[in-house]
Every structure is written in structure tokens, then in C-alpha cells.
Design a protein around this motif. Structure first.
Motif, PDB file in Angstrom:
ATOM      1  N   ASN A  98       0.779  -1.233   0.000  1.00 47.96           N
ATOM      2  CA  ASN A  98       0.000   0.000   0.000  1.00 47.96           C
ATOM      3  C   ASN A  98       0.813   1.288   0.000  1.00 47.96           C
ATOM      4  O   ASN A  98       0.333   2.311  -0.492  1.00 47.96           O
ATOM      5  CB  ASN A  98      -0.992   0.004   1.158  1.00 47.96           C
ATOM      6  CG  ASN A  98      -2.185  -0.851   0.836  1.00 47.96           C
ATOM      7  OD1 ASN A  98      -2.901  -0.585  -0.113  1.00 47.96           O
ATOM      8  ND2 ASN A  98      -2.389  -1.904   1.616  1.00 47.96           N
ATOM      9  N   VAL A  99       2.029   1.277   0.536  1.00 44.83           N
ATOM     10  CA  VAL A  99       2.830   2.510   0.522  1.00 44.83           C
ATOM     11  C   VAL A  99       3.090   2.971  -0.915  1.00 44.83           C
ATOM     12  O   VAL A  99       2.820   4.124  -1.252  1.00 44.83           O
ATOM     13  CB  VAL A  99       4.133   2.355   1.337  1.00 44.83           C
ATOM     14  CG1 VAL A  99       5.129   3.448   1.003  1.00 44.83           C
ATOM     15  CG2 VAL A  99       3.839   2.375   2.828  1.00 44.83           C
ATOM     16  N   PRO A 100       3.602   2.096  -1.792  1.00 42.96           N
ATOM     17  CA  PRO A 100       3.809   2.572  -3.176  1.00 42.96           C
ATOM     18  C   PRO A 100       2.510   2.986  -3.877  1.00 42.96           C
ATOM     19  O   PRO A 100       2.498   3.945  -4.648  1.00 42.96           O
ATOM     20  CB  PRO A 100       4.434   1.364  -3.886  1.00 42.96           C
ATOM     21  CG  PRO A 100       4.973   0.503  -2.803  1.00 42.96           C
ATOM     22  CD  PRO A 100       4.126   0.741  -1.609  1.00 42.96           C
ATOM     23  N   LEU A 101       1.424   2.268  -3.597  1.00 43.49           N
ATOM     24  CA  LEU A 101       0.139   2.624  -4.213  1.00 43.49           C
ATOM     25  C   LEU A 101      -0.347   3.993  -3.736  1.00 43.49           C
ATOM     26  O   LEU A 101      -0.880   4.783  -4.524  1.00 43.49           O
ATOM     27  CB  LEU A 101      -0.914   1.552  -3.924  1.00 43.49           C
ATOM     28  CG  LEU A 101      -0.672   0.186  -4.583  1.00 43.49           C
ATOM     29  CD1 LEU A 101      -1.732  -0.816  -4.118  1.00 43.49           C
ATOM     30  CD2 LEU A 101      -0.653   0.307  -6.095  1.00 43.49           C
ATOM     31  N   ALA A 102      -0.152   4.281  -2.460  1.00 44.40           N
ATOM     32  CA  ALA A 102      -0.576   5.574  -1.906  1.00 44.40           C
ATOM     33  C   ALA A 102       0.267   6.714  -2.478  1.00 44.40           C
ATOM     34  O   ALA A 102      -0.254   7.789  -2.789  1.00 44.40           O
ATOM     35  CB  ALA A 102      -0.482   5.546  -0.385  1.00 44.40           C
ATOM     36  N   VAL A 103       1.566   6.483  -2.625  1.00 46.36           N
ATOM     37  CA  VAL A 103       2.436   7.499  -3.222  1.00 46.36           C
ATOM     38  C   VAL A 103       2.045   7.735  -4.678  1.00 46.36           C
ATOM     39  O   VAL A 103       1.948   8.877  -5.136  1.00 46.36           O
ATOM     40  CB  VAL A 103       3.921   7.084  -3.098  1.00 46.36           C
ATOM     41  CG1 VAL A 103       4.822   7.995  -3.912  1.00 46.36           C
ATOM     42  CG2 VAL A 103       4.342   7.076  -1.628  1.00 46.36           C
ATOM     43  N   ARG A 104       1.775   6.663  -5.393  1.00 48.42           N
ATOM     44  CA  ARG A 104       1.352   6.789  -6.790  1.00 48.42           C
ATOM     45  C   ARG A 104       0.038   7.573  -6.896  1.00 48.42           C
ATOM     46  O   ARG A 104      -0.123   8.425  -7.780  1.00 48.42           O
ATOM     47  CB  ARG A 104       1.189   5.412  -7.436  1.00 48.42           C
ATOM     48  CG  ARG A 104       0.862   5.505  -8.921  1.00 48.42           C
ATOM     49  CD  ARG A 104       0.713   4.169  -9.556  1.00 48.42           C
ATOM     50  NE  ARG A 104      -0.571   3.604  -9.100  1.00 48.42           N
ATOM     51  CZ  ARG A 104      -1.049   2.445  -9.474  1.00 48.42           C
ATOM     52  NH1 ARG A 104      -0.365   1.671 -10.280  1.00 48.42           N
ATOM     53  NH2 ARG A 104      -2.212   2.022  -9.049  1.00 48.42           N
ATOM     54  N   ALA A 105      -0.893   7.308  -5.992  1.00 50.55           N
ATOM     55  CA  ALA A 105      -2.170   8.033  -6.003  1.00 50.55           C
ATOM     56  C   ALA A 105      -1.942   9.530  -5.824  1.00 50.55           C
ATOM     57  O   ALA A 105      -2.562  10.344  -6.513  1.00 50.55           O
ATOM     58  CB  ALA A 105      -3.094   7.490  -4.915  1.00 50.55           C
ATOM     59  N   ALA A 106      -1.035   9.903  -4.917  1.00 48.91           N
ATOM     60  CA  ALA A 106      -0.752  11.331  -4.705  1.00 48.91           C
ATOM     61  C   ALA A 106      -0.143  11.950  -5.955  1.00 48.91           C
ATOM     62  O   ALA A 106      -0.521  13.051  -6.360  1.00 48.91           O
ATOM     63  CB  ALA A 106       0.186  11.502  -3.514  1.00 48.91           C
ATOM     64  N   ARG A 107       0.779  11.255  -6.584  1.00 45.74           N
ATOM     65  CA  ARG A 107       1.427  11.776  -7.795  1.00 45.74           C
ATOM     66  C   ARG A 107       0.462  11.921  -8.949  1.00 45.74           C
ATOM     67  O   ARG A 107       0.635  12.781  -9.806  1.00 45.74           O
ATOM     68  CB  ARG A 107       2.597  10.887  -8.186  1.00 45.74           C
ATOM     69  CG  ARG A 107       3.750  11.033  -7.241  1.00 45.74           C
ATOM     70  CD  ARG A 107       4.957  10.276  -7.692  1.00 45.74           C
ATOM     71  NE  ARG A 107       6.058  10.545  -6.781  1.00 45.74           N
ATOM     72  CZ  ARG A 107       7.185   9.874  -6.793  1.00 45.74           C
ATOM     73  NH1 ARG A 107       7.373   8.912  -7.674  1.00 45.74           N
ATOM     74  NH2 ARG A 107       8.129  10.166  -5.940  1.00 45.74           N
ATOM     75  N   ARG A 108      -0.562  11.075  -8.978  1.00 46.70           N
ATOM     76  CA  ARG A 108      -1.577  11.157 -10.041  1.00 46.70           C
ATOM     77  C   ARG A 108      -2.665  12.170  -9.716  1.00 46.70           C
ATOM     78  O   ARG A 108      -3.583  12.368 -10.503  1.00 46.70           O
ATOM     79  CB  ARG A 108      -2.227   9.789 -10.242  1.00 46.70           C
ATOM     80  CG  ARG A 108      -1.325   8.786 -10.895  1.00 46.70           C
ATOM     81  CD  ARG A 108      -2.056   7.496 -11.115  1.00 46.70           C
ATOM     82  NE  ARG A 108      -1.289   6.587 -11.943  1.00 46.70           N
ATOM     83  CZ  ARG A 108      -1.696   5.396 -12.305  1.00 46.70           C
ATOM     84  NH1 ARG A 108      -2.870   4.942 -11.913  1.00 46.70           N
ATOM     85  NH2 ARG A 108      -0.941   4.625 -13.048  1.00 46.70           N
ATOM     86  N   GLY A 109      -2.602  12.763  -8.532  1.00 49.17           N
ATOM     87  CA  GLY A 109      -3.616  13.733  -8.135  1.00 49.17           C
ATOM     88  C   GLY A 109      -4.865  13.108  -7.565  1.00 49.17           C
ATOM     89  O   GLY A 109      -5.879  13.788  -7.395  1.00 49.17           O
ATOM     90  N   GLU A 110      -4.818  11.826  -7.261  1.00 42.65           N
ATOM     91  CA  GLU A 110      -5.963  11.123  -6.659  1.00 42.65           C
ATOM     92  C   GLU A 110      -5.870  11.267  -5.140  1.00 42.65           C
ATOM     93  O   GLU A 110      -5.572  10.323  -4.406  1.00 42.65           O
ATOM     94  CB  GLU A 110      -5.941   9.650  -7.087  1.00 42.65           C
ATOM     95  CG  GLU A 110      -6.019   9.487  -8.581  1.00 42.65           C
ATOM     96  CD  GLU A 110      -5.628   8.103  -9.074  1.00 42.65           C
ATOM     97  OE1 GLU A 110      -5.821   7.852 -10.284  1.00 42.65           O
ATOM     98  OE2 GLU A 110      -5.131   7.279  -8.283  1.00 42.65           O
ATOM     99  N   ILE A 111      -6.138  12.496  -4.690  1.00 36.66           N
ATOM    100  CA  ILE A 111      -5.882  12.876  -3.307  1.00 36.66           C
ATOM    101  C   ILE A 111      -6.785  12.147  -2.322  1.00 36.66           C
ATOM    102  O   ILE A 111      -6.326  11.734  -1.257  1.00 36.66           O
ATOM    103  CB  ILE A 111      -5.994  14.411  -3.141  1.00 36.66           C
ATOM    104  CG1 ILE A 111      -4.998  15.112  -4.087  1.00 36.66           C
ATOM    105  CG2 ILE A 111      -5.769  14.823  -1.705  1.00 36.66           C
ATOM    106  CD1 ILE A 111      -3.551  14.651  -3.951  1.00 36.66           C
ATOM    107  N   ALA A 112      -8.049  11.959  -2.654  1.00 37.86           N
ATOM    108  CA  ALA A 112      -8.948  11.249  -1.734  1.00 37.86           C
ATOM    109  C   ALA A 112      -8.458   9.817  -1.520  1.00 37.86           C
ATOM    110  O   ALA A 112      -8.446   9.317  -0.392  1.00 37.86           O
ATOM    111  CB  ALA A 112     -10.375  11.251  -2.266  1.00 37.86           C
ATOM    112  N   GLN A 113      -8.033   9.164  -2.591  1.00 35.12           N
ATOM    113  CA  GLN A 113      -7.511   7.803  -2.472  1.00 35.12           C
ATOM    114  C   GLN A 113      -6.211   7.807  -1.658  1.00 35.12           C
ATOM    115  O   GLN A 113      -6.012   6.962  -0.788  1.00 35.12           O
ATOM    116  CB  GLN A 113      -7.269   7.208  -3.851  1.00 35.12           C
ATOM    117  CG  GLN A 113      -6.771   5.773  -3.804  1.00 35.12           C
ATOM    118  CD  GLN A 113      -6.521   5.207  -5.193  1.00 35.12           C
ATOM    119  OE1 GLN A 113      -6.601   5.903  -6.201  1.00 35.12           O
ATOM    120  NE2 GLN A 113      -6.215   3.928  -5.244  1.00 35.12           N
TER     121      GLN A 113
END
Length: 182
Positions: free
Chosen positions: A133-148
Motif C-alpha cells: 500500500n505505501v507505493p500505491l498511496a504514493v502513486r495516487a498522490a502523484r496522479r492527483g488522486e488525493i482522496a484515495q
């Protein structure tokens, strides 16, 4: 016709700290805490019940040296203003701490015990969960998927707290360390 030159009055922005620099700072702090722990003879009290846990292994010391700062830094990152350079810096440090915590926990096991004699207990599920989940959460932030991103980071911190609570159960190393032999 006159030209008006405007000056930018905004404060100059600092370049964002690189992930490599953040990792280097985190590893340096972790190494210093681990070295200090080794220098002072590990953790534990002088009681007979604690004689077997007087000196913790390197993976346990590394785990403790990263999990405690991650536990303390987590609420700061979650509750302060989001998206600014300080949030990103503290978030990167927290992510590095969590990754080192998870990786070190993979080396903490009791051979012949645990789930089906693997040496791993149910608490190690949080290791896998964190590493995924750490890499997935970082990827979500970089993609602008802030809620996720926000939900995943909150879930990771909740997992840290839950795993920490389980580690203090009677019979577990920290439970024995803090409360004595069961």
C-alpha cells in the motif's frame, strides 16, 4: 506609452528535496538510533524475567528505531496542512520509516512457531499490507488522486497503531518487555 514592470513579490520557492536525500536523512537517523541502542547494551531491564530479552537482535532494534518515529510523526503528517513542501517532506520521511519498519519486521520471527510453523505470526500481515500500500498511496498522490491517497495513508497509520497494539499482548516480545513474563 509607458511600460510597467512588475516584480514578483512572492517568496522564492525552494526546490523540493529529492527522494534520495529524504531516504539518506531517514537512514541516517535510523542508523544513529540503532547505534545508540547497541552502544547502551540494547533494551531491557535487569530483572531475571527480562534476561532473555536483554539485548534485542539487529532487526528488532532497527524495527523499533523506525516504528517509534513513524508512530509519532504519523499524526503530524495526517493533521497538518496538506500539499505544501513541508507536508511532502514529512510524508516522504514517514514513508521511508514505514518501509524500513515493514522490511525489518520480515526478519523478526520465531522459527517453528507462528502460522503453520513458519515463524511468522498474524501481525506480519501488516508487513505485506504496508509493502503493497505505501507505493500505491504514493502513486495516487502523484496522479492527483488525493482522496484515495488520504484514505490509504490513514489506513496505513491505523494499521501501524493496530499492529503496535498487538505487539504488546502477553507472550509477545514487547508485551514481555513492558509487562513482564506472562
Amino acid at each position: 506609452m509607458s511600460q510597467h514592470l512588475t516584480h514578483d513579490t512572492a517568496a522564492p520557492t525552494r526546490p523540493p528535496i529529492s527522494l534520495a536525500a529524504t531516504a539518506a536523512i531517514t537512514i541516517g537517523i535510523t542508523a544513529a538510533l540503532t547505534a545508540a541502542s547497541m552502544l547502551f547494551g540494547g533494551f531491557g531491564s535487569g530483572s531475571p524475567a527480562m534476561a532473555q530479552t536483554r539485548v534485542f537482535s539487529l532487526p528488532i532494534m532497527l524495527h523499533l528505531a523506525t516504528v517509534v518515529p513513524a508512530f509519532l510523526l504519523g499524526p503530524v503528517v495526517l493533521w497538518r496542512r496538506k500539499g505544501d513542501p513541508t507536508h511532502r517532506l514529512l510524508g516522504r520521511i514517514w514513508v521511508c520509516l514505514m518501509l524500513v519498519t515493514a522490511i525489518s519486521s520480515a526478519f523478526i520471527h520465531t522459527p517453528g512457531a507462528g502460522i503453520a510453523g513458519t515463524g511468522f505470526s498474524f501481525i506480519h500481515i501488516f508487513t505485506v499490507w504496508t509493502l503493497v500500500n505505501v507505493p500505491l498511496a504514493v502513486r495516487a498522490a502523484r496522479r492527483g488522486e488525493i482522496a484515495q491517497h488520504r484514505g490509504m495513508m490513514t489506513g496505513l497509520y491505523a494499521g501501524l497503531v493496530i499492529a503496535g497494539a498487538f505487539s504488546f499482548l502477553p507472550g509477545r516480545l514487547l508485551g514481555t518487555f513492558v509487562f513482564g513474563a506472562p
